[in-house]
Scaffold this motif. Sequence first.
Motif, mmCIF file in Angstrom:
data_model
loop_
_atom_site.group_PDB
_atom_site.id
_atom_site.type_symbol
_atom_site.label_atom_id
_atom_site.label_comp_id
_atom_site.label_asym_id
_atom_site.label_seq_id
_atom_site.Cartn_x
_atom_site.Cartn_y
_atom_site.Cartn_z
ATOM 1 N N ASN A 7 0.821 -1.211 0.000
ATOM 2 C CA ASN A 7 0.000 0.000 0.000
ATOM 3 C C ASN A 7 0.857 1.264 0.000
ATOM 4 N N SER A 8 0.230 2.374 -0.392
ATOM 5 C CA SER A 8 0.933 3.654 -0.406
ATOM 6 C C SER A 8 -0.042 4.784 -0.158
ATOM 7 N N ALA A 24 2.626 6.791 -11.261
ATOM 8 C CA ALA A 24 3.613 5.707 -11.271
ATOM 9 C C ALA A 24 3.393 4.748 -10.105
ATOM 10 N N MET A 25 3.064 5.284 -8.929
ATOM 11 C CA MET A 25 2.848 4.421 -7.764
ATOM 12 C C MET A 25 1.646 3.500 -7.966
ATOM 13 N N LEU A 26 0.619 3.999 -8.648
ATOM 14 C CA LEU A 26 -0.573 3.179 -8.858
ATOM 15 C C LEU A 26 -0.312 1.981 -9.764
ATOM 16 N N THR A 30 -0.905 -2.336 -4.669
ATOM 17 C CA THR A 30 -2.185 -3.028 -4.771
ATOM 18 C C THR A 30 -3.283 -2.335 -3.986
ATOM 19 N N SER A 31 -2.917 -1.452 -3.062
ATOM 20 C CA SER A 31 -3.883 -0.678 -2.289
ATOM 21 C C SER A 31 -3.414 0.767 -2.183
ATOM 22 N N ALA A 32 -4.343 1.704 -2.366
ATOM 23 C CA ALA A 32 -4.029 3.135 -2.298
ATOM 24 C C ALA A 32 -4.739 3.755 -1.103
ATOM 25 N N ASN A 33 -3.938 4.271 -0.160
ATOM 26 C CA ASN A 33 -4.497 4.999 0.977
ATOM 27 C C ASN A 33 -4.705 6.439 0.514
ATOM 28 N N ARG A 59 -7.083 -1.150 -5.075
ATOM 29 C CA ARG A 59 -8.080 -0.961 -4.022
ATOM 30 C C ARG A 59 -7.929 0.418 -3.382
ATOM 31 N N ILE A 60 -9.063 1.066 -3.097
ATOM 32 C CA ILE A 60 -9.074 2.410 -2.508
ATOM 33 C C ILE A 60 -9.360 2.326 -1.019
#
Length: 252
Positions: A7-8, A24-26, A30-33, A59-60
Amino acid sequence: MTTIDLNSDLGESFGQWRLGDDDAMLKVVTSANVACGFHAGDPQTLLLTCVRATDQSVRIGAQVGYHDLAGFGRRFIDVEPADLTADIIYQIGALDGLAKSTRARVAYVKPHGALYNAIVHHTDQARAVVTAVRAYDDSLPVLGLPGSEFLREAEKVGLRTVTEAFADRAYTPEGTLVPRSHPGAVLHDPQEVAARVRRMVVDGVVEAVDGSLLPITAESVCVHGDTPAAVEMASQIWTVLDAEGITVEPFA
């Protein structure tokens, strides 16, 4: 362990002020905070982050924090529990509305910055955050530090808890994060970070700042999007874990 979530913290730009390379991070998490506007992020930035996360099948999660734009949510605020509960509900609801407009939804909740660190030990605030999540949607998992008051309070009321480790942050011998104000609190070498994550996931240990080894069990590993070389760190983590037969995918 054969799988791990990566996640990031994303969506933290504000207006013309840009922070990190979310696009780029997306492609490597696999999960975006996603920020919710209280510590960072304006509505257009948050909506665009949700759109791009949905496009990448990432995932959000709602990254909730103190109402502290000036301090980027990294200053403790002694807010009353009832106020904090309302603040958290407000933030989850706002981001969920934006996510639903992209045919997605908020899938979990992760506190940010000073709030994340405070509720490791601050029972009243931990309980306030748990109350908010439970009131909004008690099916939402929560991410937190292993052994924290936050996860203990969440477990008491039946929320799904997800233990988290940090790729780019130093640990104290007690298993908490070294404050960012201290030298060496943030790690910057992508190869060092990737090797550290491999040790966390494969061997179940992390080295603290005093050299001691701490047992660690995590379902998700965080790479901060605003850390320099974050994209390279995440890419190196994929490479190292893939070599070990570890699949990087969202937590169940």
